[in-house]
Design a protein around this motif. Sequence first.
Motif, PDB file in Angstrom:
ATOM      1  N   GLY A 120       0.800  -1.214   0.000  1.00 24.30           N
ATOM      2  CA  GLY A 120       0.000   0.000   0.000  1.00 24.30           C
ATOM      3  C   GLY A 120       0.832   1.261   0.000  1.00 24.30           C
ATOM      4  O   GLY A 120       2.026   1.243   0.332  1.00 24.30           O
ATOM      5  N   VAL A 121       0.203   2.346  -0.372  1.00 22.52           N
ATOM      6  CA  VAL A 121       0.809   3.677  -0.341  1.00 22.52           C
ATOM      7  C   VAL A 121      -0.138   4.590   0.434  1.00 22.52           C
ATOM      8  O   VAL A 121      -1.337   4.635   0.128  1.00 22.52           O
ATOM      9  N   ALA A 122       0.411   5.313   1.427  1.00 19.98           N
ATOM     10  CA  ALA A 122      -0.400   6.219   2.244  1.00 19.98           C
ATOM     11  C   ALA A 122       0.112   7.637   2.079  1.00 19.98           C
ATOM     12  O   ALA A 122       1.326   7.869   2.021  1.00 19.98           O
ATOM     13  N   VAL A 123      -0.825   8.572   1.988  1.00 23.18           N
ATOM     14  CA  VAL A 123      -0.498   9.993   1.849  1.00 23.18           C
ATOM     15  C   VAL A 123      -1.131  10.749   3.011  1.00 23.18           C
ATOM     16  O   VAL A 123      -2.331  10.573   3.299  1.00 23.18           O
ATOM     17  N   ASN A 124      -0.307  11.583   3.673  1.00 28.64           N
ATOM     18  CA  ASN A 124      -0.798  12.406   4.785  1.00 28.64           C
ATOM     19  C   ASN A 124      -0.302  13.823   4.548  1.00 28.64           C
ATOM     20  O   ASN A 124       0.903  14.078   4.538  1.00 28.64           O
ATOM     21  N   GLY A 305      -4.702   6.985   0.118  1.00 27.41           N
ATOM     22  CA  GLY A 305      -3.852   5.811   0.018  1.00 27.41           C
ATOM     23  C   GLY A 305      -4.412   4.787  -0.938  1.00 27.41           C
ATOM     24  O   GLY A 305      -5.575   4.846  -1.369  1.00 27.41           O
ATOM     25  N   TYR A 306      -3.597   3.836  -1.259  1.00 29.52           N
ATOM     26  CA  TYR A 306      -3.989   2.728  -2.123  1.00 29.52           C
ATOM     27  C   TYR A 306      -3.386   1.466  -1.535  1.00 29.52           C
ATOM     28  O   TYR A 306      -2.184   1.410  -1.233  1.00 29.52           O
ATOM     29  N   ASN A 307      -4.249   0.408  -1.383  1.00 32.43           N
ATOM     30  CA  ASN A 307      -3.807  -0.838  -0.781  1.00 32.43           C
ATOM     31  C   ASN A 307      -4.147  -2.004  -1.706  1.00 32.43           C
ATOM     32  O   ASN A 307      -5.250  -2.060  -2.299  1.00 32.43           O
ATOM     33  N   PHE A 308      -3.240  -2.924  -1.810  1.00 32.90           N
ATOM     34  CA  PHE A 308      -3.452  -4.160  -2.583  1.00 32.90           C
ATOM     35  C   PHE A 308      -3.138  -5.338  -1.668  1.00 32.90           C
ATOM     36  O   PHE A 308      -2.078  -5.388  -1.036  1.00 32.90           O
ATOM     37  N   THR A 309      -4.097  -6.307  -1.624  1.00 27.49           N
ATOM     38  CA  THR A 309      -3.954  -7.457  -0.732  1.00 27.49           C
ATOM     39  C   THR A 309      -4.066  -8.742  -1.547  1.00 27.49           C
ATOM     40  O   THR A 309      -4.999  -8.893  -2.369  1.00 27.49           O
ATOM     41  N   ALA A 310      -3.144  -9.670  -1.311  1.00 31.28           N
ATOM     42  CA  ALA A 310      -3.165 -10.990  -1.965  1.00 31.28           C
ATOM     43  C   ALA A 310      -3.186 -12.059  -0.893  1.00 31.28           C
ATOM     44  O   ALA A 310      -2.362 -12.035   0.027  1.00 31.28           O
ATOM     45  N   ILE A 311      -4.161 -13.038  -1.004  1.00 26.00           N
ATOM     46  CA  ILE A 311      -4.311 -14.112  -0.025  1.00 26.00           C
ATOM     47  C   ILE A 311      -4.150 -15.454  -0.744  1.00 26.00           C
ATOM     48  O   ILE A 311      -4.754 -15.698  -1.789  1.00 26.00           O
ATOM     49  N   ASN A 312      -3.342 -16.297  -0.148  1.00 23.23           N
ATOM     50  CA  ASN A 312      -3.166 -17.663  -0.661  1.00 23.23           C
ATOM     51  C   ASN A 312      -3.245 -18.599   0.530  1.00 23.23           C
ATOM     52  O   ASN A 312      -2.293 -18.718   1.309  1.00 23.23           O
TER      53      ASN A 312
END
Length: 457
Positions: A120-124, A305-312
């Motif tokens: 993820g990328v967070a902006v404050n 922000g932008y978050n990407f989640t991968a589950i295996n």
Amino acid sequence: MRFLLSLSLCISFLTTWAQPTQSLAPRLRRNSVITQEGPALTLQEAISAALDKSYQIRIFKSQEQIARTDFKTAKASFFPFVTGNLTNNNNLQNLRQEFLDGLRPPQNLYGITNRNTQVGVAVNWTIFNGFGNFIAYDRLGEVVKVSEANTRASIETTVADVATAYYDVIRQLQQLVSLRQALDISRERLELARTNFEVGTRSRADFLTAQVDYNADSSALVTQQQNVRNSKIFLNTLLIRDPATEFAVRDTIIVRTDISLDQLRQSLGTNNPQLIAASLNRRVADLNVRLARSARLPVVNLLGGYNFTAINNQGGFGVRSARNDALVYGVQASVPIFTGFNQRRLIANAQTNALITEYQEADQRLQLQQALEQTYSQYRNNLILVNLEVESFKIANQNVEIAFERYRVGNSTPVEFRDVQRNAVAAETRLIDAEYNAKIAEIELLRLSSQILQQTK
């Protein structure tokens, strides 16, 4: 027999009287030359070397560089802060499962891997914090100016120290020449006393007294040679070089007589780096008060922000695999309501510190004005003393010539001549010290008025 003794004494007296006379001062100037070893070193060369190598100046310049770096990076507070995050969690499991429904057979799984990865990328971005970022930016700008003033004060102090040490070497050399001249006189007196004792015109006591006085002057000369060496070692230390380095300096001290007190006062009030630093520190303290007050106001942040989640998941239950992404944005606002009176304490302390810096500035100004007035008074008095001691020195030298001639022909005692000789040495010492003290006062006046870099000679 009595006739022969009288004739011998008469011949000895006439021989002594018939010796060619010579002015003592020119003779002593010719015989009392101090040869300096090493290359010639001018004051400007010494100052340049010290400014280039001084550790104190390097320290202040490094501190100034730190302040400049802080000021440049302070602009970052006006821009968003972007943070990248990566989380990768892995589990290695062994499963032994029996199901309640009885429809599925039991399963035993070994070395099952479960992986959960999140990127993820967070902006404050702080868009308002009571103008604290603007105040902090101005404060760091003032800190840079304080560092610059401290560096300039260190440079001017170094120049004053080097000039003082340089002229101290000249003073010690002049004193060495004076003692060498006194030793020359004592040597001539000793030779005369020995000759007169051998021919019987003077007593042995006169000869021994001349020997003691000659030894005393020799001892004083040796001590003064060490004083010269010590002064050169100290100057070499200020120049950051081998203390044993040999060098030669000029043999005169030229004192200025055209320094104006009014110009010194005006220059001190506007150019003295210590006073400038005190004023800037008061400005920094005022900004600290504003910074403490700004903490009472709300803080508004823009969030994104932008978050990407991968589950295996190989465990056989729940979600087996997934790929999720999300865009997050929003606004965050906070305002301090009650902090246990801590903020009030911080503001009160900042106000007190601002008052302290105001007192410090006023005290610094008063101390500098006092130093200027006292130093200028010393400078003027030393100029008067130089004129007086020049006349005393001329008279004392003439008196030595007269006393030596009287002693040569037997019209004065060794004690009388020794007193005259001591008076001459003391008069020259007072003249040397008066010239040196006047020059040191001149250097200090130029340092206080921040004119030393332009007018040091």
